[in-house]
Design a protein around this motif. Structure first.
Motif, PDB file in Angstrom:
ATOM      1  N   GLY A  54       0.779  -1.268   0.114  1.00 32.88           N
ATOM      2  CA  GLY A  54      -0.123  -0.149  -0.062  1.00 32.88           C
ATOM      3  C   GLY A  54       0.774   1.270  -0.082  1.00 32.88           C
ATOM      4  N   ASP A  55       1.875   1.237   0.404  1.00 29.25           N
ATOM      5  CA  ASP A  55       2.821   2.321   0.668  1.00 29.25           C
ATOM      6  C   ASP A  55       3.737   2.539  -1.040  1.00 29.25           C
ATOM      7  N   GLY A  56       3.424   1.582  -1.484  1.00 31.16           N
ATOM      8  CA  GLY A  56       4.370   1.634  -3.147  1.00 31.16           C
ATOM      9  C   GLY A  56       5.333   0.672  -3.148  1.00 31.16           C
ATOM     10  N   THR A  57       6.208   0.690  -4.065  1.00 34.38           N
ATOM     11  CA  THR A  57       7.123  -0.371  -4.362  1.00 34.38           C
ATOM     12  C   THR A  57       8.420   0.089  -3.641  1.00 34.38           C
ATOM     13  N   SER A  58       8.918  -1.164  -3.030  1.00 33.36           N
ATOM     14  CA  SER A  58      10.486  -0.997  -2.330  1.00 33.36           C
ATOM     15  C   SER A  58      11.450  -1.799  -2.983  1.00 33.36           C
ATOM     16  N   PHE A  59      12.764  -1.249  -2.705  1.00 33.19           N
ATOM     17  CA  PHE A  59      13.624  -2.292  -3.351  1.00 33.19           C
ATOM     18  C   PHE A  59      14.743  -2.431  -2.308  1.00 33.19           C
ATOM     19  N   ARG A  60      15.101  -3.786  -2.169  1.00 34.94           N
ATOM     20  CA  ARG A  60      15.889  -4.315  -0.929  1.00 34.94           C
ATOM     21  C   ARG A  60      17.156  -5.172  -1.867  1.00 34.94           C
ATOM     22  N   PRO A  61      18.461  -4.861  -1.506  1.00 39.96           N
ATOM     23  CA  PRO A  61      19.517  -5.575  -1.712  1.00 39.96           C
ATOM     24  C   PRO A  61      19.537  -6.790  -1.134  1.00 39.96           C
ATOM     25  N   GLU A  62      19.684  -8.103  -1.468  1.00 36.75           N
ATOM     26  CA  GLU A  62      19.840  -9.317  -0.748  1.00 36.75           C
ATOM     27  C   GLU A  62      21.026  -9.770  -1.131  1.00 36.75           C
ATOM     28  N   PHE A  63      21.710 -10.460   0.000  1.00 34.46           N
ATOM     29  CA  PHE A  63      22.921 -11.235  -0.382  1.00 34.46           C
ATOM     30  C   PHE A  63      23.019 -12.468   0.476  1.00 34.46           C
ATOM     31  N   SER A  64      23.671 -13.304   0.028  1.00 34.57           N
ATOM     32  CA  SER A  64      24.031 -14.702   0.337  1.00 34.57           C
ATOM     33  C   SER A  64      25.496 -14.731   0.334  1.00 34.57           C
ATOM     34  N   TYR A  65      26.399 -15.312   1.429  1.00 35.30           N
ATOM     35  CA  TYR A  65      27.870 -15.365   1.456  1.00 35.30           C
ATOM     36  C   TYR A  65      28.038 -16.590   2.399  1.00 35.30           C
ATOM     37  N   CYS A  66      29.159 -17.018   1.978  1.00 36.86           N
ATOM     38  CA  CYS A  66      29.740 -18.203   2.715  1.00 36.86           C
ATOM     39  C   CYS A  66      31.132 -17.995   3.300  1.00 36.86           C
ATOM     40  N   TYR A  67      31.399 -18.644   4.482  1.00 38.92           N
ATOM     41  CA  TYR A  67      32.676 -18.175   5.123  1.00 38.92           C
ATOM     42  C   TYR A  67      32.834 -19.551   6.236  1.00 38.92           C
ATOM     43  N   SER A  68      34.149 -19.488   6.754  1.00 36.43           N
ATOM     44  CA  SER A  68      34.624 -20.724   7.429  1.00 36.43           C
ATOM     45  C   SER A  68      35.022 -20.221   8.634  1.00 36.43           C
ATOM     46  N   VAL A  69      34.762 -21.004   9.632  1.00 33.25           N
ATOM     47  CA  VAL A  69      35.313 -20.635  11.000  1.00 33.25           C
ATOM     48  C   VAL A  69      35.792 -22.047  11.521  1.00 33.25           C
ATOM     49  N   ALA A  70      36.909 -22.108  12.026  1.00 30.31           N
ATOM     50  CA  ALA A  70      37.495 -23.287  12.711  1.00 30.31           C
ATOM     51  C   ALA A  70      37.417 -24.420  11.805  1.00 30.31           C
ATOM     52  N   GLY A  71      37.292 -24.334  10.492  1.00 29.70           N
ATOM     53  CA  GLY A  71      37.119 -25.333   9.749  1.00 29.70           C
ATOM     54  C   GLY A  71      35.852 -25.717   9.107  1.00 29.70           C
ATOM     55  N   ILE A  72      34.783 -25.111   9.755  1.00 22.27           N
ATOM     56  CA  ILE A  72      33.465 -25.284   9.585  1.00 22.27           C
ATOM     57  C   ILE A  72      32.724 -24.233   8.618  1.00 22.27           C
ATOM     58  N   GLU A  73      31.956 -24.769   7.535  1.00 23.24           N
ATOM     59  CA  GLU A  73      31.739 -23.930   6.532  1.00 23.24           C
ATOM     60  C   GLU A  73      30.244 -23.328   7.038  1.00 23.24           C
ATOM     61  N   TYR A  74      30.037 -21.975   6.864  1.00 26.38           N
ATOM     62  CA  TYR A  74      28.794 -21.463   7.321  1.00 26.38           C
ATOM     63  C   TYR A  74      28.151 -20.567   6.222  1.00 26.38           C
ATOM     64  N   ALA A  91      19.841   2.879  -5.717  1.00 28.83           N
ATOM     65  CA  ALA A  91      20.720   2.836  -4.534  1.00 28.83           C
ATOM     66  C   ALA A  91      20.776   1.314  -4.196  1.00 28.83           C
ATOM     67  N   ALA A  92      19.970   0.572  -4.495  1.00 23.85           N
ATOM     68  CA  ALA A  92      19.825  -0.743  -4.138  1.00 23.85           C
ATOM     69  C   ALA A  92      20.734  -1.673  -5.280  1.00 23.85           C
ATOM     70  N   ARG A  93      20.520  -1.359  -6.575  1.00 23.58           N
ATOM     71  CA  ARG A  93      21.495  -1.731  -7.395  1.00 23.58           C
ATOM     72  C   ARG A  93      22.866  -1.311  -7.725  1.00 23.58           C
ATOM     73  N   ARG A  94      23.041  -0.018  -7.131  1.00 21.75           N
ATOM     74  CA  ARG A  94      24.492   0.066  -6.949  1.00 21.75           C
ATOM     75  C   ARG A  94      25.188  -0.555  -5.613  1.00 21.75           C
ATOM     76  N   MET A  95      24.352  -0.929  -4.700  1.00 25.70           N
ATOM     77  CA  MET A  95      24.977  -1.737  -3.608  1.00 25.70           C
ATOM     78  C   MET A  95      25.145  -3.124  -4.069  1.00 25.70           C
ATOM     79  N   VAL A  96      24.226  -3.783  -4.686  1.00 27.31           N
ATOM     80  CA  VAL A  96      24.326  -5.118  -5.396  1.00 27.31           C
ATOM     81  C   VAL A  96      25.688  -5.108  -6.313  1.00 27.31           C
ATOM     82  N   ASN A  97      25.625  -4.024  -7.207  1.00 25.22           N
ATOM     83  CA  ASN A  97      26.853  -4.118  -8.070  1.00 25.22           C
ATOM     84  C   ASN A  97      28.361  -4.173  -7.415  1.00 25.22           C
ATOM     85  N   SER A  98      28.067  -3.391  -6.309  1.00 25.56           N
ATOM     86  CA  SER A  98      29.382  -3.260  -5.535  1.00 25.56           C
ATOM     87  C   SER A  98      29.811  -4.441  -5.088  1.00 25.56           C
ATOM     88  N   LEU A  99      28.938  -5.570  -4.885  1.00 25.84           N
ATOM     89  CA  LEU A  99      29.360  -6.710  -4.139  1.00 25.84           C
ATOM     90  C   LEU A  99      28.594  -7.899  -5.147  1.00 25.84           C
TER      91      LEU A  99
END
Length: 153
Positions: A54-74, A91-99
């Protein structure tokens, strides 16, 4: 009996509570993550989601990333939501393009819960503004409701 103005005050308080809690939670996460140890992660998803309500259209960047701590992948999707307010598609696309997918980034990892990590995408300005707005709503609503209850008509 409470007037319409009194009910409006109560509605402001009720509406302000969840907004205050959510915004405070997002800001505290950002603040805590600034002191957590950092590890390298690889971005595996980088996209912009669009939602319309009802407030209009919003845009949100979404990221998924993997990392390892003490040999365990998360993997995690948590980021600090450091967009300007209001957040535009540009602004959302600029952030996504930077990552882009495949890029190597530093993420903050909770020292007591390594499955919890946060990608720092900037200070959550939107949540700071919403926290202030919720505080105004809470104070104004309480003042209006109390005024209507205390001051006889």
């Amino acid at each position: 009996m409470l007037s319409n103005l009194g009910f409006f005050g109560i509605a402001l308080v009720i509406g302000g509570i969840p907004l205050a809690l959510k915004s405070h939670s997002r800001i505290r996460l950002y603040q805590r993550a600034q002191h957590w140890p950092k590890v390298r992660a690889t971005v595996i998803k980088s996209s912009v989601t669009e939602s319309t309500d009802g407030d209009g259209t919003s845009f949100r960047p979404e990221f998924s990333y993997c990392y390892s701590v003490a040999g365990i992948e998360y993997c995690s999707t948590e980021h600090t939501e450091g967009l300007p307010f209001p957040s535009t598609e540009e602004a959302a696309r600029r952030m996504v393009n930077s990552l882009p997918v495949g890029s190597s980034v530093d993420v903050a990892v909770c020292p007591t819960e390594p499955k919890r990590a946060v990608l720092d995408t900037g200070c959550p300005r939107m949540w700071q503004i919403l926290r202030r707005a919720s505080m105004v709503a809470l104070v104004a609503g309480a003042a209006i409701a109390l005024h209507e209850l205390v001051i006889p008509k």
